[in-house]
Design a protein around this motif. Sequence first.
Motif, PDB file in Angstrom:
ATOM      1  N   THR A  21       0.853  -1.192   0.000  1.00 58.06           N
ATOM      2  CA  THR A  21       0.000   0.000   0.000  1.00 58.06           C
ATOM      3  C   THR A  21       0.879   1.229   0.000  1.00 58.06           C
ATOM      4  OG1 THR A  21      -0.139   0.001   2.420  1.00 58.06           O
ATOM      5  CG2 THR A  21      -1.882  -1.148   1.209  1.00 58.06           C
ATOM      6  N   PHE A  22       0.355   2.302  -0.559  1.00 60.30           N
ATOM      7  CA  PHE A  22       1.128   3.520  -0.731  1.00 60.30           C
ATOM      8  C   PHE A  22       0.344   4.718  -0.199  1.00 60.30           C
ATOM      9  CE2 PHE A  22       1.974   0.593  -4.287  1.00 60.30           C
ATOM     10  CZ  PHE A  22       3.335   0.362  -4.104  1.00 60.30           C
ATOM     11  N   PRO A  23       0.102   4.808   1.096  1.00 56.30           N
ATOM     12  CA  PRO A  23      -0.770   5.860   1.625  1.00 56.30           C
ATOM     13  C   PRO A  23      -0.230   7.266   1.445  1.00 56.30           C
ATOM     14  CG  PRO A  23       0.328   4.688   3.401  1.00 56.30           C
ATOM     15  CD  PRO A  23       0.582   3.902   2.164  1.00 56.30           C
TER      16      PRO A  23
ATOM     17  N   ASN B 284      -1.713 -11.294 -11.520  1.00 55.76           N
ATOM     18  CA  ASN B 284      -2.935 -10.507 -11.531  1.00 55.76           C
ATOM     19  C   ASN B 284      -2.765  -9.339 -10.560  1.00 55.76           C
ATOM     20  OD1 ASN B 284      -5.553  -9.439 -11.121  1.00 55.76           O
ATOM     21  ND2 ASN B 284      -6.447 -11.374 -11.785  1.00 55.76           N
ATOM     22  N   MET B 285      -2.581  -8.147 -11.093  1.00 59.95           N
ATOM     23  CA  MET B 285      -2.273  -6.978 -10.271  1.00 59.95           C
ATOM     24  C   MET B 285      -3.407  -6.610  -9.329  1.00 59.95           C
ATOM     25  SD  MET B 285       0.763  -5.603 -10.884  1.00 59.95           S
ATOM     26  CE  MET B 285       0.642  -3.825 -10.693  1.00 59.95           C
ATOM     27  N   TRP B 286      -4.603  -7.115  -9.595  1.00 60.62           N
ATOM     28  CA  TRP B 286      -5.750  -6.651  -8.832  1.00 60.62           C
ATOM     29  C   TRP B 286      -6.254  -7.656  -7.809  1.00 60.62           C
ATOM     30  CZ3 TRP B 286      -4.453  -5.970 -13.803  1.00 60.62           C
ATOM     31  CH2 TRP B 286      -4.099  -4.656 -14.127  1.00 60.62           C
TER      32      TRP B 286
ATOM     33  N   ASP C  26      -2.149  -1.581  -3.647  1.00 57.92           N
ATOM     34  CA  ASP C  26      -3.260  -0.634  -3.570  1.00 57.92           C
ATOM     35  C   ASP C  26      -2.771   0.724  -4.075  1.00 57.92           C
ATOM     36  OD1 ASP C  26      -5.308   1.047  -2.935  1.00 57.92           O
ATOM     37  OD2 ASP C  26      -5.146   0.791  -0.757  1.00 57.92           O
ATOM     38  N   PHE C  27      -3.334   1.183  -5.182  1.00 63.88           N
ATOM     39  CA  PHE C  27      -2.943   2.455  -5.777  1.00 63.88           C
ATOM     40  C   PHE C  27      -3.924   3.580  -5.450  1.00 63.88           C
ATOM     41  CE2 PHE C  27      -1.179  -0.616  -8.981  1.00 63.88           C
ATOM     42  CZ  PHE C  27       0.163  -0.354  -8.727  1.00 63.88           C
ATOM     43  N   SER C  28      -4.810   3.382  -4.521  1.00 62.96           N
ATOM     44  CA  SER C  28      -5.918   4.317  -4.331  1.00 62.96           C
ATOM     45  C   SER C  28      -5.476   5.699  -3.877  1.00 62.96           C
ATOM     46  CB  SER C  28      -6.926   3.749  -3.319  1.00 62.96           C
ATOM     47  OG  SER C  28      -6.313   3.551  -2.056  1.00 62.96           O
ATOM     48  N   GLY C  29      -4.257   5.851  -3.347  1.00 60.42           N
ATOM     49  CA  GLY C  29      -3.786   7.159  -2.908  1.00 60.42           C
ATOM     50  C   GLY C  29      -2.871   7.862  -3.897  1.00 60.42           C
ATOM     51  N   VAL C  30      -2.574   7.221  -5.031  1.00 60.24           N
ATOM     52  CA  VAL C  30      -1.640   7.788  -6.007  1.00 60.24           C
ATOM     53  C   VAL C  30      -2.278   8.973  -6.723  1.00 60.24           C
ATOM     54  CG1 VAL C  30      -0.345   7.340  -8.127  1.00 60.24           C
ATOM     55  CG2 VAL C  30      -0.460   5.598  -6.332  1.00 60.24           C
ATOM     56  N   THR C  31      -1.513  10.076  -6.869  1.00 57.20           N
ATOM     57  CA  THR C  31      -2.015  11.258  -7.559  1.00 57.20           C
ATOM     58  C   THR C  31      -1.376  11.439  -8.937  1.00 57.20           C
ATOM     59  OG1 THR C  31      -0.375  12.655  -6.438  1.00 57.20           O
ATOM     60  CG2 THR C  31      -2.554  12.459  -5.413  1.00 57.20           C
ATOM     61  N   ASN C  32      -0.088  11.152  -9.081  1.00 57.40           N
ATOM     62  CA  ASN C  32       0.605  11.334 -10.360  1.00 57.40           C
ATOM     63  C   ASN C  32       0.849   9.979 -11.000  1.00 57.40           C
ATOM     64  OD1 ASN C  32       2.228  11.893 -12.532  1.00 57.40           O
ATOM     65  ND2 ASN C  32       3.780  13.022 -11.401  1.00 57.40           N
ATOM     66  N   GLY C  33       0.098   9.704 -12.079  1.00 50.61           N
ATOM     67  CA  GLY C  33       0.243   8.435 -12.780  1.00 50.61           C
ATOM     68  C   GLY C  33       0.777   8.590 -14.183  1.00 50.61           C
ATOM     69  N   ASN C  34       1.455   9.682 -14.465  1.00 49.01           N
ATOM     70  CA  ASN C  34       2.005   9.885 -15.801  1.00 49.01           C
ATOM     71  C   ASN C  34       2.901   8.714 -16.210  1.00 49.01           C
ATOM     72  OD1 ASN C  34       0.744  12.365 -16.008  1.00 49.01           O
ATOM     73  ND2 ASN C  34       2.560  13.549 -15.428  1.00 49.01           N
TER      74      ASN C  34
ATOM     75  N   LEU D 232      -9.084  -1.816 -11.183  1.00 42.33           N
ATOM     76  CA  LEU D 232      -7.911  -1.058 -10.755  1.00 42.33           C
ATOM     77  C   LEU D 232      -8.377   0.238 -10.106  1.00 42.33           C
ATOM     78  CD1 LEU D 232      -4.853  -0.659 -10.701  1.00 42.33           C
ATOM     79  CD2 LEU D 232      -4.999   0.291 -13.011  1.00 42.33           C
ATOM     80  N   ASP D 233      -7.998   0.453  -8.854  1.00 36.19           N
ATOM     81  CA  ASP D 233      -8.465   1.599  -8.082  1.00 36.19           C
ATOM     82  C   ASP D 233      -7.476   2.757  -8.210  1.00 36.19           C
ATOM     83  OD1 ASP D 233      -9.400   3.449  -6.294  1.00 36.19           O
ATOM     84  OD2 ASP D 233      -9.589   2.062  -4.609  1.00 36.19           O
ATOM     85  N   LEU D 234      -7.830   3.741  -9.014  1.00 43.72           N
ATOM     86  CA  LEU D 234      -7.006   4.934  -9.221  1.00 43.72           C
ATOM     87  C   LEU D 234      -7.811   6.182  -8.866  1.00 43.72           C
ATOM     88  CD1 LEU D 234      -5.452   3.858 -12.638  1.00 43.72           C
ATOM     89  CD2 LEU D 234      -4.299   3.856 -10.426  1.00 43.72           C
ATOM     90  N   ARG D 235      -8.533   6.124  -7.800  1.00 42.55           N
ATOM     91  CA  ARG D 235      -9.503   7.164  -7.452  1.00 42.55           C
ATOM     92  C   ARG D 235      -8.875   8.538  -7.208  1.00 42.55           C
ATOM     93  NH1 ARG D 235     -11.570   4.769  -1.782  1.00 42.55           N
ATOM     94  NH2 ARG D 235     -11.173   2.831  -2.908  1.00 42.55           N
TER      95      ARG D 235
END
Length: 245
Positions: free
Chosen positions: A178-180, A197-199, A204-212, A227-230
């Motif tokens: 996890t990457f809080p 299977n990444m999912w 957990d990518f739910s806290g990531v802001t920069n996905g360039n 995939l949770d990229l909220r």
Amino acid sequence: QIRLPLHNSWTYNFTVDWWDGTTDTITAWDQAEKLHTYGSSWTYQVVIDGQIDGFSYANEWTSNRKMIVVEQWWDMTLANGSRQFAYTTFTTTATDAADFSNVTDASYMFYGSVIAWNISNIDLSGTTNVAYMFYRATINANLVNWNLSSLTNASYMFASGTYDNSGAIINSSLVGLTFPSLTNATAMFRDAKININMWTSGPDFSGVTNGNYMFQSSVFSTATTDLDLRSITTADAMFLWVAFN
């Protein structure tokens, strides 16, 4: 020959038994005795006893693949610094583990390595930077349950920069990652070959802001759902040239 990969910013005061009837005491990173020449080609057990902050294989091109098996870590506490196990291919039969708790900069740590030893449950709670950590590495060991609560920079963590699928090869579980605090995941998996299977067994990518460029030119061999990229705010070329097999 074998050269101990010592680093100029770390502290050393140890005795090394080269297992050919000779020993040396090492107190400086550039001491001549860190290079040892054996009388014949063989597989030797090297035993180190004393203070050793860590290794850095970044500039030890002749010795980085000569370490074959680590039999015991003996509570070795790694100092802070990058490239500690770059370009290595060793395995381990140790029942204990090295202590990573002092490492804040883990960039390039396993750069170009083949990882087949147990690196699950490692304490990286104070680590803020894992940029290029597994750049062009082959990961055959689970990265489960890593504590990355302070991590802010994971750019190019599993990547390469050549757009030819030569990034990390991920064959094992990433479950529990996890990457809080993570804000920078730029090109995190660019060019990677993702064979899990990444999912269902991934982070957990739910806290990531920069996905360039996060998955640019990567190859997925499994399904891609949920995939949770909220929290993503920038996603330039995030899935450009991705292949789903």
